[in-house]
Structures are given as C-alpha cells and as structure tokens.
Enzyme design. Structure first.
Site, short mmCIF file in Angstrom:
data_model
loop_
_atom_site.label_atom_id
_atom_site.label_comp_id
_atom_site.label_asym_id
_atom_site.label_seq_id
_atom_site.Cartn_x
_atom_site.Cartn_y
_atom_site.Cartn_z
N SER A 1 10.37 -24.73 -19.03
CA SER A 1 9.23 -25.31 -18.31
C SER A 1 9.11 -24.89 -16.86
O SER A 1 8.14 -25.27 -16.19
CB SER A 1 9.29 -26.84 -18.40
N SER B 1 5.80 -32.75 -17.13
CA SER B 1 5.94 -31.41 -17.71
C SER B 1 5.19 -31.35 -19.03
O SER B 1 5.69 -30.85 -20.05
CB SER B 1 7.41 -31.04 -17.92
N LYS C 1 5.80 -23.44 -15.92
CA LYS C 1 4.66 -24.20 -15.39
C LYS C 1 4.45 -23.98 -13.90
O LYS C 1 3.38 -24.30 -13.36
CB LYS C 1 4.83 -25.67 -15.71
#
Length: 412
Positions: free
Chosen positions: A38, A98, A41
């Site tokens: 993640s 997230s 992101k």
C-alpha cells in the site's frame, strides 16, 4: 533469538535520507526490488494532487464509483457502484484506512481505467527518477509485476513533500470520518514518535510489513523507508531506530562545513587507479561528545557506523554487511575538497541515479603520495554499472567499485 527466514532476509530493505539535501544517511539493500504494497498509494495520491493543481478537480469534486472500484477486496470503505465520493474524502480514505476501493476511484478519475493508471504512474515514476519502479495498479494489492525499491519510495516521499506541501498535512491525519464512521490511521508512529507527520504503511503477504515515514526535529526533516518487517510492531520499532540514528547523523554532520579551493576536473588516470594499499586516515575526530553515535571525519566527509536491521529481521546486533554494497569512483585527488566536488559533479551529471547517494571521500596511499578518492556508495552492482555507462558517455571518469572498510569507516 530466532534467525530470519531466507524469504524475510531477501525482502528486507531500508533507507534514510535528509529530505532537504537528499543525502543518504543509511541504506541497506536500497535498490533491491520488492513489492511496495500500500505504499503504492503514495503515487496514487501524488497524481491526485497533481490533477487538483492542474484544475481538473477541486477537493470537493465528486468522483464516480465504478463496479470495478466497488468490487475491490479489503481494506475498503465499502463504496457502492453508482455513488460518488469527494476528492478530499478519497484522500482521507487512502491516507488512513488505506482503502482499496477509494484507490481505484482515484485511478479511474486520473487515467480512465486502472490499467491506464499503471502506465501513467510508471511514467511519472520515471520523471521523478524512480528508475526501478513499475506500477500496475493504484492500491498495492498483489501483482507480481508491481515492484519498487526503498530508494525509489524515498524519492517519491521527497517529491510529495517538496512539490505538494499544501496537501502534505493530510498525511498527518490520525483519523478520518466518512458517513458517520471513523477510521484510525494505520501509521501508529504519528502517536508514538515525536516529529513524525506522515507518510504511508503497506502490507501484503509477499512484501511483509512496509513503512515510509517522515519526521521533523529542530527544523530538519528526514525520510525513512522500510521494506519487509516481520510484524507491524517490529517494523515500527526498527523505524524508530532508523529515525533516531538519522537525526543523530544530521546533528553530527551539521558541524562539518568543508571549504577550500574551487573544484578541478578529475584526472582520468587517477579516477581509474586500482588502489592496492588502503590505510585508515590519520585524521580522526570525534564529533558530538554527548551523542551516542560516534563519527570520523575522513577527507572532509562524515563517516558513521552502519545501522543494523535489528528486530525487523531478528538479526540481533549484527551489522549490515558490506559484501553486497557497490558504488562508483569518480576520481582521486591531492585535495579532499576537490574530491568531494567531483562526486557532486557526478551527481549533477546523472541525478536520476545518484541524487541522494552517499558521498565517501577517503584518504589513500597512491604509490607514496597522499590522495583522496571520491566515491558514491550504496548501490547494487548493476546500478553502478549503469551509472558508469552514463558518466562515460559524457566523457567523465567512472569506475565500478565494491565498498570497503574505508567507505564505512567508524570509531569503535
């Protein structure tokens, strides 16, 4: 203490940089490709900030939720196909929860489809100097082709902070509320480490526990990235150590201000010289008696001991090995300041590969004459070969070298 598995050792990487100067304060496998999870992101947010700055959207603009976005697996907000969500809520959801569904909403708003987003994100990565990164999705969910490095993620974090300071405060959100439900930020260091104000956690089974973090103390900001933690707790503990040591190194380095004559063009003969005898420099000075981190001044460069992986890999007190660390040598000079200037000139000549790389100026015995070799250390061998190819194409001296004890010399 349980030794790390082979898989855990393979995926561990870390780097710490001075956000203001790009100087590398610590690196362990910084160019090893691994799954960013993640932390991906961060790029999704970078491109979303860019779209807002270009006037394509405002923070209040409603973004449509597609069936593809709504069908993403957790972690997610539970968005439904056909509804909309504001740009600002997408930002909050990415930073804290997230949320994978919110990531796809952003990707489709930016590029039309998530597949096209991967292409756009990879192109942007190249523009930023992230030479070993490939994006295939906006969330970081498992994809064997989606790879990055600790150095590249630090580069991305630095770009977010420098280019979009007006939006960076979102990374400090400790919680985010959407439709009456509150979500806590996964980055627990916001509460536990003085000065931390972002950036992003990440986890998939193949990557282990990742974290990109930034912190400010005494007006100085550093950025640290860790790949491959065994647990979120051990990853956080290791990050604390990296940040502590990073700030200690900045405190030491700020006392050293090289000055001297103007730089000279490095000699090709000296740059390619194979040093057979290397001795520790005669000039050693302990800096900062009240700090726990000893330092040596070697030819005008501040050298400190390496940081150990510690609990993140269960390696106890073992120091990071130098056996896999390579770099380039760009000259050997009679003056240490000129050696350092040559290293800086190399950085300017190949910034996408060398910006933030650690400069090492060491005193050596050049057949009876005292010389100062100029190196940039902390790369994988393939990266060093690629950099030398670039520099040689510009008629610059460059030699691929393997790091030795002078490159990371320290007082014990």
């Amino acid at each position: 203490m349980i030794a790390p598995s082979e898989a855990e050792a393979r995926r561990y990487a870390s780097i710490v940089i001075d956000a203001g100067t790009g100087q590398v304060l610590h690196a362990a496998n910084p160019d090893r490709q691994a799954y960013p999870a993640s932390m991906t992101k961060m790029m999704t947010l970078y491109l979303l900030f860019e779209a807002v700055e270009e006037g394509r959207y405002t923070l209040k603009s409603p973004l449509p939720v597609s069936r593809h976005a709504a069908g993403m697996p957790p972690s997610k907000l539970g968005l439904r196909s056909g509804q909309t969500i504001s740009v600002e809520d997408v930002i909050g959801a990415l930073v804290t929860k997230s949320a994978n569904d919110a990531a796809v909403v952003a990707a489709e708003a930016i590029a039309g489809t998530e597949t096209k987003f991967g292409i756009v994100a990879t192109e942007k990565a190249r523009q930023l100097g992230m030479s070993r990164t490939v994006f295939r999705n906006a969330s970081g969910l498992p994809d064997s082709r989606q790879l990055s490095t600790a150095r590249d993620m630090a580069t991305l974090a630095q770009a977010l902070i420098r280019q979009y300071p007006q939006y960076y405060h979102y990374f400090s959100l400790k919680s985010f509320t959407y439709k009456g439900r509150s979500y806590r930020n996964h980055n627990k260091l916001l509460d536990k480490y003085d000065g931390v104000d972002g950036l992003k956690t990440g986890y998939i089974r193949a990557s282990g526990f990742n974290l990109a973090a930034s912190a400010v103390r005494n007006g100085r900001r550093i950025i640290a990235v860790v790949y491959g933690g065994k647990t979120s707790r051990s990853r956080n503990a290791h990050m604390v150590e990296l940040l502590d040591r990073g700030f200690s190194r900045i405190m030491v380095a700020r006392h050293i201000t090289p000055d001297g004559p103007p730089p000279e063009k490095p000699s090709l003969a000296l740059a390619g010289m194979q040093t057979q005898v290397a001795t520790l420099p005669k000039t050693k000075a302990e800096i900062g008696a009240n700090t726990a981190v000893p330092a040596v001044v070697v030819g005008g460069d501040v050298i400190l001991p390496p940081i150990r992986p510690d609990e993140v890999l269960g390696q106890g007190d073992a120091d990071i090995e130098l056996s896999e660390s390579y770099g380039i040598q760009v000259g050997a000079f009679s003056d240490p300041v000129r050696a350092q200037s040559a290293a800086k000139a190399a950085i300017n000549a190949a910034p996408s590969h060398l910006m933030g790389q650690a400069i090492r100026v060491s005193q050596i015995d050049g057949n009876g004459a005292v010389l100062y070799r100029a190196r940039l250390i902390g790369m994988e061998e393939a990266t060093a070969q690629e950099v030398c190819k670039i520099l040689r194409s510009q008629q610059r001296a460059c030699l691929v070298v393997k790091a030795d004890r002078l490159d990371l010399a320290s007082l014990q």
